[in-house]
Design a protein around this motif. Structure first.
Motif, short mmCIF file in Angstrom:
data_model
loop_
_atom_site.label_atom_id
_atom_site.label_comp_id
_atom_site.label_asym_id
_atom_site.label_seq_id
_atom_site.Cartn_x
_atom_site.Cartn_y
_atom_site.Cartn_z
N ARG A 270 0.85 -1.17 0.00
CA ARG A 270 0.00 0.00 0.00
C ARG A 270 0.90 1.23 0.00
NH1 ARG A 270 -5.31 -0.14 0.96
NH2 ARG A 270 -5.23 1.99 1.77
N GLY A 271 0.66 2.11 -0.93
CA GLY A 271 1.55 3.26 -1.06
C GLY A 271 0.77 4.56 -1.10
N GLN A 272 1.51 5.63 -1.24
CA GLN A 272 0.91 6.95 -1.34
C GLN A 272 1.57 7.71 -2.47
OE1 GLN A 272 1.51 9.58 2.02
NE2 GLN A 272 -0.29 10.82 1.51
N VAL A 273 0.77 8.38 -3.29
CA VAL A 273 1.29 9.18 -4.40
C VAL A 273 1.35 10.64 -3.95
CG1 VAL A 273 0.90 9.95 -6.77
CG2 VAL A 273 0.42 7.58 -6.14
N LEU A 274 2.53 11.25 -4.14
CA LEU A 274 2.77 12.62 -3.72
C LEU A 274 3.38 13.41 -4.87
CD1 LEU A 274 4.54 11.87 -0.29
CD2 LEU A 274 2.13 12.47 -0.61
N ARG A 275 3.22 14.70 -4.79
CA ARG A 275 3.91 15.60 -5.70
C ARG A 275 4.86 16.46 -4.87
NH1 ARG A 275 1.07 19.70 -10.10
NH2 ARG A 275 2.98 20.29 -11.21
N LEU A 276 6.14 16.47 -5.26
CA LEU A 276 7.18 17.18 -4.52
C LEU A 276 7.69 18.33 -5.38
CD1 LEU A 276 9.29 14.11 -3.28
CD2 LEU A 276 7.21 15.05 -2.28
N ASP A 277 7.79 19.50 -4.78
CA ASP A 277 8.39 20.64 -5.49
C ASP A 277 9.00 21.58 -4.49
OD1 ASP A 277 6.28 22.11 -4.38
OD2 ASP A 277 5.10 22.10 -6.22
N GLY A 278 9.47 22.72 -4.97
CA GLY A 278 10.13 23.68 -4.09
C GLY A 278 9.23 24.25 -3.02
N GLN A 279 7.90 24.12 -3.22
CA GLN A 279 6.95 24.65 -2.25
C GLN A 279 6.58 23.63 -1.18
OE1 GLN A 279 6.41 27.93 -2.68
NE2 GLN A 279 7.79 27.61 -4.44
N GLY A 280 6.95 22.37 -1.38
CA GLY A 280 6.63 21.37 -0.37
C GLY A 280 6.11 20.09 -0.96
N VAL A 281 5.23 19.43 -0.20
CA VAL A 281 4.74 18.10 -0.51
C VAL A 281 3.22 18.16 -0.60
CG1 VAL A 281 4.62 15.71 0.26
CG2 VAL A 281 6.69 17.07 0.70
N THR A 282 2.64 17.64 -1.71
CA THR A 282 1.20 17.67 -1.90
C THR A 282 0.70 16.26 -2.21
OG1 THR A 282 1.37 19.89 -2.85
CG2 THR A 282 -0.69 18.70 -3.20
N PRO A 283 -0.22 15.70 -1.41
CA PRO A 283 -0.80 14.39 -1.76
C PRO A 283 -1.61 14.49 -3.05
CG PRO A 283 -1.21 14.93 0.55
CD PRO A 283 -0.69 16.18 -0.09
N VAL A 284 -1.53 13.45 -3.87
CA VAL A 284 -2.32 13.36 -5.10
C VAL A 284 -3.49 12.44 -4.80
CG1 VAL A 284 -2.32 12.76 -7.55
CG2 VAL A 284 -0.27 13.75 -6.50
N ILE A 285 -4.66 13.02 -4.64
CA ILE A 285 -5.82 12.28 -4.18
C ILE A 285 -6.42 11.46 -5.33
CG2 ILE A 285 -8.09 12.48 -3.07
CD1 ILE A 285 -5.69 13.39 -1.37
N GLY A 286 -6.82 10.24 -5.02
CA GLY A 286 -7.51 9.40 -5.99
C GLY A 286 -6.63 8.67 -6.97
N VAL A 287 -5.32 8.75 -6.79
CA VAL A 287 -4.37 8.07 -7.67
C VAL A 287 -3.50 7.14 -6.83
CG1 VAL A 287 -2.45 8.33 -9.28
CG2 VAL A 287 -4.34 9.97 -9.33
N GLU A 288 -3.48 5.86 -7.21
CA GLU A 288 -2.67 4.88 -6.49
C GLU A 288 -1.44 4.43 -7.29
OE1 GLU A 288 -5.27 1.70 -5.39
OE2 GLU A 288 -6.70 3.04 -4.39
N HIS A 289 -1.54 4.52 -8.61
CA HIS A 289 -0.43 4.16 -9.50
C HIS A 289 -0.48 5.09 -10.70
CE1 HIS A 289 0.40 0.35 -7.35
NE2 HIS A 289 -0.92 0.27 -7.24
N PHE A 290 0.67 5.27 -11.36
CA PHE A 290 0.72 6.19 -12.49
C PHE A 290 1.82 5.76 -13.46
CE2 PHE A 290 3.32 7.92 -9.06
CZ PHE A 290 4.54 8.11 -9.69
#
Length: 438
Positions: free
Chosen positions: A114-134
């Protein structure tokens, strides 16, 4: 040295060890490895508490980029000093993509977890809701975004949806009339690769390799012919293994070829109607990885044995009708790299960059000439590269993500032979409420 500030001790120890290893490698490559003693890592475990306190402090809200750069200079990144912490805190990175805006799309956790999809950038960390794989197509245009309900394809990251595809039910491509069971749950993808038409997705999983389309899924592996042959030989249907180990696949840039395999058998290549056009004997025991070059006119195929491996190269023009055995000396399938068990790789103009089981990124040319190596640490689990070939990202089973500026100089603390420098490292560890930037 014990009277020095912990930060100063860390910096001196990391740089001294990196320089010693780089001298050791240069000497061994130039004059041979006989009677050459590998440098020992300095004692740094007593500095870990101070390092972690400093890392947490620099990740507090309000920290600017200049402060982060000063922190990296004061506490240069390294892998070996963190080994005492990895048993409890490390977790693998199953997938990552470098988006065109410079941010990272990351799946924390390996595909079977079980994992979590996140978006990382210079502003921080944002969860990507509704996506488990990409996943993303070779041309970087289409994205596959998956959850338990199915797979949707978008035209660009954040772009409009162009396809909605169902998971396979598990009976596709199986001989009729036999008591095979459908899947209880959707397969757990190890790769999702949209085709260049944006209407189909190549699904790689331990439950099978499939092409997903609006009309339904097509099974590519295991092959129906192989299953029928087992049945003809008297194998009980309950004893036929439909699962795959080391399942892997690659799409050619134009989407017309699929290279695929698993640990039992040879490397396979299929045409755009998914007909087998080549079977290539591996350079080691178990087929493990495939990758097309950026132009799409060459394919590399890696096979492994324990933590080692061998990588063949074959020109696409030579694929039709190619049929070679294990460890073949056929001149059409020369060995381009010896030693690496490859879990991830990318291609840029004239060069392959692969990540191995020992924590090294290894680059070599399409002719097999070694270009450089770069140490990150732990098994390299995922990689991506920018469209211009100047920024590389690599992730590891230890929970590190390294963003590397290629061909722009090597810092003192970097172990490697190339002129490449890490510009950001993320620690995606258990015990942290979010990935921390280093």
């Amino acid at each position: 040295m014990d009277k020095q500030h912990p930060q100063q001790q860390w910096r001196e120890a990391v740089i001294a060890y990196a320089e010693a290893i780089n001298r050791y490698v240069a000497h061994g490559r130039a004059q041979g490895w006989d009677n050459l003693e590998e440098p020992q890592a300095p004692a740094t475990e007593h500095l870990l508490e101070a390092w972690q306190a400093a890392l947490l402090a620099i990740n507090r809200p309000g920290t600017d980029e200049q402060q982060r750069q000063l922190f990296r200079e004061a506490w240069p990144p390294a892998h070996l000093p963190l080994l005492p912490l990895l048993d409890e805190q490390a977790q693998g990175i199953g997938n990552l993509l470098l988006l065109d805006d410079g941010s990272l799309l990351v799946r924390i956790g390996m595909p079977f977890e079980r994992g979590q999809v996140l978006r990382l950038d210079g502003q921080g960390v944002t969860p990507v809701i509704g996506v488990e794989h990409f996943g993303r197509c070779p041309g970087r245009r289409y994205y596959a975004l998956a959850n338990a309900e199915g797979v949707r394809v978008t035209d660009g990251w954040g772009g409009p949806q162009v396809a909605r595809l169902a998971w396979p039910h598990g009976l596709e491509g199986l001989p009729a009339g036999y008591p095979f069971d459908p899947f209880d749950l959707p397969p757990m993808p190890t790769a999702l690769l949209p085709f260049p038409d944006g209407q189909r997705v190549l699904l790689v999983s331990s439950d099978g390799i499939f092409v997903l389309a609006a009309a339904g899924a097509t099974r590519l592996l295991p092959r129906e012919d192989d299953i029928l042959e087992e049945l003809r030989q008297g194998t009980d249907p309950d004893d036929i293994a439909l699962g795959l180990t080391m399942a892997h696949a690659a799409l050619s840039p134009d989407g017309r070829l699929v290279a695929l395999g698993e640990q039992c058998g040879r490397h396979l290549v299929l045409d755009e109607q998914f007909r087998r056009i080549a079977e290539v004997g591996p350079a080691s025991e178990y087929p493990h990885f495939a990758l097309f070059n950026r132009r799409g006119d060459q394919l590399i195929l890696n096979a492994c044995h324990f933590y080692q491996g061998g990588t063949l190269g074959v020109r696409v023009a030579d694929l039709p009708g190619l049929d070679t055995g294990f460890y073949s000396q056929d001149p059409r399938t020369p060995q381009l790299q010896c030693g690496a068990r490859v879990y991830a790789g990318v291609a840029r103009d004239g060069e392959y960059i692969v990540g191995d089981a020992h924590g090294y990124l290894r680059a070599f040319g399409e002719d097999g000439h070694e270009h450089w190596q770069h140490y990150l640490g732990s098994t390299i689990s995922a990689m991506d590269i920018s469209a211009d070939g100047r920024t590389l990202v690599a992730a590891s089973h230890a929970g590190f993500i390294s963003q590397i500026a290629l061909d722009r100089g090597r810092p003192q603390w970097q172990i490697g032979t190339g002129a490449h420098g890490e510009v950001r490292r993320w620690l995606c560890w258990k015990g942290f409420d979010r990935p921390l930037a280093w």
